[in-house]
Design a protein around this motif. Structure first.
Motif, mmCIF file in Angstrom:
data_model
loop_
_atom_site.group_PDB
_atom_site.id
_atom_site.type_symbol
_atom_site.label_atom_id
_atom_site.label_comp_id
_atom_site.label_asym_id
_atom_site.label_seq_id
_atom_site.Cartn_x
_atom_site.Cartn_y
_atom_site.Cartn_z
ATOM 1 N N GLY A 141 0.812 -1.208 0.000
ATOM 2 C CA GLY A 141 0.000 0.000 0.000
ATOM 3 C C GLY A 141 0.842 1.253 0.000
ATOM 4 O O GLY A 141 0.571 2.203 -0.747
ATOM 5 N N VAL A 142 1.899 1.253 0.833
ATOM 6 C CA VAL A 142 2.793 2.411 0.890
ATOM 7 C C VAL A 142 3.536 2.578 -0.429
ATOM 8 O O VAL A 142 3.658 3.686 -0.964
ATOM 9 N N MET A 143 4.015 1.468 -0.984
ATOM 10 C CA MET A 143 4.773 1.520 -2.237
ATOM 11 C C MET A 143 3.904 1.989 -3.403
ATOM 12 O O MET A 143 4.373 2.692 -4.306
ATOM 13 N N ALA A 144 2.615 1.618 -3.413
ATOM 14 C CA ALA A 144 1.738 1.928 -4.549
ATOM 15 C C ALA A 144 1.500 3.422 -4.719
ATOM 16 O O ALA A 144 1.068 3.860 -5.791
ATOM 17 N N THR A 145 1.792 4.213 -3.691
ATOM 18 C CA THR A 145 1.586 5.657 -3.813
ATOM 19 C C THR A 145 2.639 6.312 -4.691
ATOM 20 O O THR A 145 2.495 7.476 -5.051
ATOM 21 N N ALA A 152 5.056 -0.754 -11.850
ATOM 22 C CA ALA A 152 5.508 -2.143 -11.721
ATOM 23 C C ALA A 152 4.380 -3.033 -11.199
ATOM 24 O O ALA A 152 4.209 -4.173 -11.652
ATOM 25 N N LEU A 153 3.593 -2.524 -10.262
ATOM 26 C CA LEU A 153 2.491 -3.311 -9.698
ATOM 27 C C LEU A 153 1.409 -3.600 -10.738
ATOM 28 O O LEU A 153 0.741 -4.633 -10.681
ATOM 29 N N GLN A 154 1.218 -2.678 -11.674
ATOM 30 C CA GLN A 154 0.201 -2.876 -12.703
ATOM 31 C C GLN A 154 0.511 -4.073 -13.591
ATOM 32 O O GLN A 154 -0.405 -4.643 -14.201
ATOM 33 N N ASN A 155 1.779 -4.438 -13.652
ATOM 34 C CA ASN A 155 2.178 -5.587 -14.460
ATOM 35 C C ASN A 155 2.189 -6.891 -13.662
ATOM 36 O O ASN A 155 2.590 -7.931 -14.177
ATOM 37 N N MET A 156 1.790 -6.795 -12.397
ATOM 38 C CA MET A 156 1.769 -7.982 -11.536
ATOM 39 C C MET A 156 0.318 -8.352 -11.212
ATOM 40 O O MET A 156 -0.527 -7.483 -11.046
ATOM 41 N N ASP A 157 0.032 -9.603 -11.148
ATOM 42 C CA ASP A 157 -1.344 -10.074 -10.931
ATOM 43 C C ASP A 157 -1.651 -10.145 -9.431
ATOM 44 O O ASP A 157 -1.819 -11.224 -8.857
ATOM 45 N N ILE A 158 -1.736 -8.963 -8.793
ATOM 46 C CA ILE A 158 -1.947 -8.943 -7.343
ATOM 47 C C ILE A 158 -3.356 -8.524 -6.961
ATOM 48 O O ILE A 158 -3.771 -8.711 -5.816
ATOM 49 N N ILE A 159 -4.109 -7.937 -7.913
ATOM 50 C CA ILE A 159 -5.436 -7.403 -7.579
ATOM 51 C C ILE A 159 -6.385 -8.484 -7.070
ATOM 52 O O ILE A 159 -7.076 -8.279 -6.057
ATOM 53 N N PRO A 160 -6.461 -9.671 -7.715
ATOM 54 C CA PRO A 160 -7.372 -10.700 -7.175
ATOM 55 C C PRO A 160 -7.065 -11.083 -5.735
ATOM 56 O O PRO A 160 -7.974 -11.263 -4.924
ATOM 57 N N THR A 161 -5.773 -11.173 -5.411
ATOM 58 C CA THR A 161 -5.382 -11.565 -4.054
ATOM 59 C C THR A 161 -5.738 -10.480 -3.045
ATOM 60 O O THR A 161 -6.241 -10.765 -1.948
ATOM 61 N N ILE A 162 -5.480 -9.200 -3.416
ATOM 62 C CA ILE A 162 -5.799 -8.104 -2.493
ATOM 63 C C ILE A 162 -7.296 -8.050 -2.231
ATOM 64 O O ILE A 162 -7.747 -7.877 -1.083
ATOM 65 N N ILE A 163 -8.103 -8.195 -3.280
ATOM 66 C CA ILE A 163 -9.555 -8.184 -3.111
ATOM 67 C C ILE A 163 -9.987 -9.316 -2.182
ATOM 68 O O ILE A 163 -10.852 -9.138 -1.309
ATOM 69 N N ASP A 164 -9.360 -10.468 -2.340
ATOM 70 C CA ASP A 164 -9.693 -11.615 -1.483
ATOM 71 C C ASP A 164 -9.371 -11.317 -0.021
ATOM 72 O O ASP A 164 -10.127 -11.692 0.881
ATOM 73 N N LYS A 165 -8.262 -10.626 0.239
ATOM 74 C CA LYS A 165 -7.839 -10.362 1.618
ATOM 75 C C LYS A 165 -8.643 -9.238 2.272
ATOM 76 O O LYS A 165 -8.638 -9.100 3.493
ATOM 77 N N PHE A 176 -4.667 -0.549 4.069
ATOM 78 C CA PHE A 176 -3.593 -0.485 3.076
ATOM 79 C C PHE A 176 -3.914 -1.303 1.821
ATOM 80 O O PHE A 176 -3.383 -1.023 0.746
ATOM 81 N N GLY A 177 -4.787 -2.295 1.962
ATOM 82 C CA GLY A 177 -5.246 -3.008 0.775
ATOM 83 C C GLY A 177 -6.073 -2.098 -0.117
ATOM 84 O O GLY A 177 -5.896 -2.065 -1.345
ATOM 85 N N THR A 178 -7.006 -1.328 0.469
ATOM 86 C CA THR A 178 -7.792 -0.376 -0.326
ATOM 87 C C THR A 178 -6.927 0.771 -0.828
ATOM 88 O O THR A 178 -7.172 1.314 -1.913
ATOM 89 N N LEU A 179 -5.888 1.141 -0.048
ATOM 90 C CA LEU A 179 -4.965 2.174 -0.517
ATOM 91 C C LEU A 179 -4.250 1.716 -1.785
ATOM 92 O O LEU A 179 -4.115 2.480 -2.750
ATOM 93 N N CYS A 180 -3.810 0.480 -1.783
ATOM 94 C CA CYS A 180 -3.127 -0.066 -2.960
ATOM 95 C C CYS A 180 -4.067 -0.081 -4.163
ATOM 96 O O CYS A 180 -3.700 0.346 -5.265
ATOM 97 N N LEU A 181 -5.289 -0.563 -3.969
ATOM 98 C CA LEU A 181 -6.257 -0.605 -5.073
ATOM 99 C C LEU A 181 -6.638 0.800 -5.531
ATOM 100 O O LEU A 181 -6.878 1.029 -6.719
ATOM 101 N N ALA A 210 -15.915 1.374 9.814
ATOM 102 C CA ALA A 210 -15.725 2.357 10.890
ATOM 103 C C ALA A 210 -14.489 3.218 10.689
ATOM 104 O O ALA A 210 -14.392 4.317 11.252
ATOM 105 N N ASP A 211 -13.532 2.709 9.900
ATOM 106 C CA ASP A 211 -12.281 3.435 9.674
ATOM 107 C C ASP A 211 -12.469 4.432 8.526
ATOM 108 O O ASP A 211 -12.744 4.036 7.393
ATOM 109 N N PRO A 212 -12.320 5.744 8.776
ATOM 110 C CA PRO A 212 -12.514 6.733 7.698
ATOM 111 C C PRO A 212 -11.505 6.582 6.563
ATOM 112 O O PRO A 212 -11.811 6.931 5.429
ATOM 113 N N ASP A 213 -10.301 6.064 6.865
ATOM 114 C CA ASP A 213 -9.322 5.853 5.802
ATOM 115 C C ASP A 213 -9.785 4.761 4.846
ATOM 116 O O ASP A 213 -9.610 4.866 3.627
ATOM 117 N N VAL A 214 -10.366 3.706 5.407
ATOM 118 C CA VAL A 214 -10.916 2.641 4.563
ATOM 119 C C VAL A 214 -12.068 3.189 3.729
ATOM 120 O O VAL A 214 -12.197 2.878 2.536
#
Length: 717
Positions: A141-145, A152-165, A176-181, A210-214
């Motif tokens: 999440g921090v790196m995606a900013t 680099a992340l756009q070329n990696m198949d990580i979105i399905p896994t993040i959505i699952d988590k 941080f998962g929603t931050l990355c997405l 409940a978390d405003p960041d989320v």
């Protein structure tokens, strides 16, 4: 046993020779200080587990039953390498060190990306250990900013896994998962992946987290997704409007504004209107507009309303809820924020501009124009067109253009003096203002002297290399449709659809850089030897011209009265109708009309006798008689090509026959008609009609096929 591990054989003081910060940076103050400027500081993590007690024997200290582990991160690159360690404790600390180092700035994120930190992090988000999984997602999440890491992340198949988590009830993982997405969702390919992996329903649910960041991160993603308007329907079906309405009551201004921006996009979807009414959204928006403590949300709220005002049922709900009255209040007496600090952002001009946009939105619906007319909105619009800011003028001009199609509003605009105000806007450099001004003027200036003024300004624009465009050229042609006199002067051509009516005048060929004089101005000119102006009847002199020259002599007034007395022309129309209408064949009607015009204008003239035909002398006599350069066409009994063609066109229009009027050189003009070859009642005629010139001079009633030798001889000397 210690000698096998040189790190453990170091004296305790060796571990205190450097000062380390919590982000893995180190500051050396010895001779290695120059090296610290070029490399990343050392990070030491010392982990140990003591399983025995200390015993003191004689002069020695002995450590027994000790299990110790020491891990050293010489550089962040070392931490990246340790992301592949099989030891969970090391992975936890390595992930933690990575995201802490990344948080320090974009340069660190780029460094980690270049050293391959993203690949192992993306694998660790599926680890069984919840701490490792959490720290890895935080790191991503921090790196995606950062843009480099994001690419680099756009070329990696990580979105399905993040959505699952994201379904895991872990605050850090969801934040941080929603931050990355959120960072990835600006990319269209990533948007498709989010949709394909059923991320939208999960994100809508997270709006109630409940978390405003989320909440904010989830709303950012949804906002990016609904740029595809088809997904607006999906948000509505998922009951997303209720979540968005709840966010309007948030204590965080950023969430409120983002929720309103999301509603703006959704409001462009047709299905949204009924959903908005069902959820009573308009009541909430009107409540916000009435609350001066929420002045920073007024602009966004008005933008949502502006997209709904054209819907009849939504407009009525807004009107019944006091929204229309509130809009009028904002237009007439805008409420300024009490704090000067927020005045530039939320001041009168900006709020007024959006409020006028709401009115323009309602004006798009012809069924709502009577409601706007009841509010006397025309007076407000004219005031804004006169002295408003460019933003206000743009929407006011749009509303003006739309309302001029409603007759009561059109008449009221005329009474309020809107025409000269809008004509002045033709000099605006704003393309939107120019476009709407032209559209409105074409609706309202038909038969008005301001049409000529507007044409002059458009002529000036079309002559400018920097300001002209295809639109201004098209607008000029559109405006000419309502002033066929100027059109014929500028273009030298009138189509069959350009109907000549009372008030038409032919002042000769006019160049685009030449001022077009009105009929009133032409009548006021002293008698000269220039080409006379041929008038099809006359229009009454405008009050403006009469007031302009109250000291006009008695002879001038008498002269203008005589010009308007073309009693012969109505008689010609009556006679033509009586003789033409009984004829069944269109071709016969053209022939009869041609012979009638020729007879009125002096009869057939042989080509070799043209120089002897006294048409110029006849016009000079009429000019002296009238003491005016303007001559009614009904008074001409010896007419040349240009006079006969004009009379033919006028009479043809009067009886419903289609023909053109084309200007040539040296006082030549002719009419073109479309006829089928052969008998129109038989099967011998061709499927496509042919274009012919009607002979009015030499053999009246003869048809000369266009582009033939005979036609060319008729068109020129």
């Amino acid at each position: 046993m210690w000698t096998s591990n040189p790190l453990l054989s170091l004296p305790l003081s060796a571990y205190h020779c450097t000062q380390c910060d919590g982000m893995g940076r180190r500051d050396q103050k010895s001779e290695t200080s120059s090296e610290s400027l070029n490399t990343v500081s050392y990070v030491f993590v010392y982990l140990c587990y003591i399983g025995a007690v200390l015993k003191i024997q004689s002069h020695f200290t002995v450590i027994s039953q000790i299990e110790a582990r020491c891990v050293a991160f010489k550089t962040p690159a070392t931490a990246v390498l340790l992301l592949k360690s099989p030891e969970e404790d090391i992975l936890i600390k390595a992930c933690e060190a990575i995201y802490e180092f990344a948080e320090e700035g974009d340069m660190n994120k780029v460094y980690l990306t270049e050293h391959g930190a993203l690949e192992p992090l993306s694998q660790l988000i599926t680890h069984n250990n919840c701490k490792i999984r959490r720290n890895a997602i935080i790191g991503l999440g921090v790196m995606a900013t950062n843009s480099t890491a994001r690419s680099a992340l756009q070329n990696m198949d990580i979105i399905p896994t993040i959505i699952d988590k994201l379904s895991i009830n872990d605050a850090a993982v969801q934040e941080f998962g929603t931050l990355c997405l959120s960072c990835l969702s600006a990319d269209s390919c990533c948007q498709a992946q989010i949709i394909e992996n059923k991320g939208l329903p999960l994100l809508v649910n997270l709006l109630s987290n409940a978390d405003p960041d989320v909440q904010k991160n989830s709303l950012d993603i949804i906002y990016n997704l609904i740029q595809d308007t088809q997904l607006c329907r999906a948000v509505i079906e998922l009951q997303g409007l209720r979540q968005l309405l709840a966010l309007l009551k948030s204590t965080f201004s950023a969430l409120q504004q983002l929720a309103l921006k999301t509603l703006q996009v959704i409001s462009t979807c047709e299905e949204s209107q009924s959903a908005f009414r069902d959820e009573r959204l308009f009541d909430d928006l009107i409540e916000i507009l009435n609350d001066q403590d929420l002045v920073d949300l007024h602009g966004e709220s008005l933008l949502v309303l502006s997209n709904c005002m054209s819907d009849f049922e939504s407009f009525r709900v807004i009107q019944k809820g006091g929204g229309l009255s509130l809009l009028m209040e904002l237009l007439i007496n805008p409420k300024l924020p009490e704090s000067p600090a927020v005045l530039p952002k939320n001041g009168s001009p900006e709020i007024q501009a959006i409020a006028v946009k709401c009115i323009a939105g309602a004006a798009q619906n012809p069924g709502l124009q009577p409601f706007l007319n009841e509010q006397r909105i025309e007076k407000v619009l004219v005031d804004f067109l006169t002295s408003g800011s460019d933003g206000v003028k743009m929407y006011a001009c749009q509303a003006f253009a739309l309302l001029t199609s409603f007759p009561p509003s059109k008449d009221l605009f005329r009474d309020l003096g809107a025409i000269p105000v809008v004509v002045r806007l033709l000099k605006s450099k704003c393309p939107e203002i120019l476009e709407h001004a032209i559209q409105g003027l074409t609706n309202i200036t038909s038969g008005d002297q301001h049409n000529t003024i507007a044409l002059e300004i458009l002529q000036e624009i079309t002559q400018s290399i920097t300001r002209r465009s295809k639109f201004t050229e098209f607008a000029l042609i559109s405006l000419l449709k309502y002033n066929v006199s100027v059109k014929y002067g500028l273009l030298g051509y009138l189509a069959a659809t350009d109907v000549i009516t009372f008030g038409f005048y032919d002042a000769g060929k006019v160049s685009f850089c030449q001022k077009v004089l009105t009929l009133e101005e032409l009548c006021m000119e002293p008698v000269n030897q220039l080409r006379p102006v041929i008038l099809v009847n006359a229009i009454e002199m405008s009050d403006e011209v009469q007031q302009k020259d109250e000291a006009q002599s008695e002879s001038s007034q008498e002269r203008n009265r005589k010009v308007m007395d073309d009693i012969a022309l109505p008689l010609l129309v009556k006679e033509v109708k009586e003789s033409i209408e009984p004829l069944n064949e269109e071709q016969e009607q053209y022939v009869a009309l041609a012979r009638f015009v020729s007879e009125i204008m002096g009869g057939a003239i042989e080509k070799e006798d043209l120089d002897a035909f006294p048409w110029l002398q006849h016009l000079d006599e009429l000019r002296c008689k009238l003491q005016c350069n303007v001559i009614p066409i009904g008074m001409i009994t010896k007419g040349f090509y240009c006079h006969r063609a004009l009379l033919f066109k006028y009479l043809a229009d009067a009886v419903g026959l289609r023909c053109t009027l084309v200007r040539g050189d040296y006082n030549r003009a002719w009419n073109e008609v479309l006829l089928y070859k052969g008998d129109s009642c038989s099967n011998e005629n061709f499927s496509q009609p042919c274009c012919y010139i009607v002979d009015l001079m030499h053999e009246p009633g003869t048809f000369l096929e266009v582009d033939s030798i005979a036609a060319s001889q008729y068109e020129s000397l």
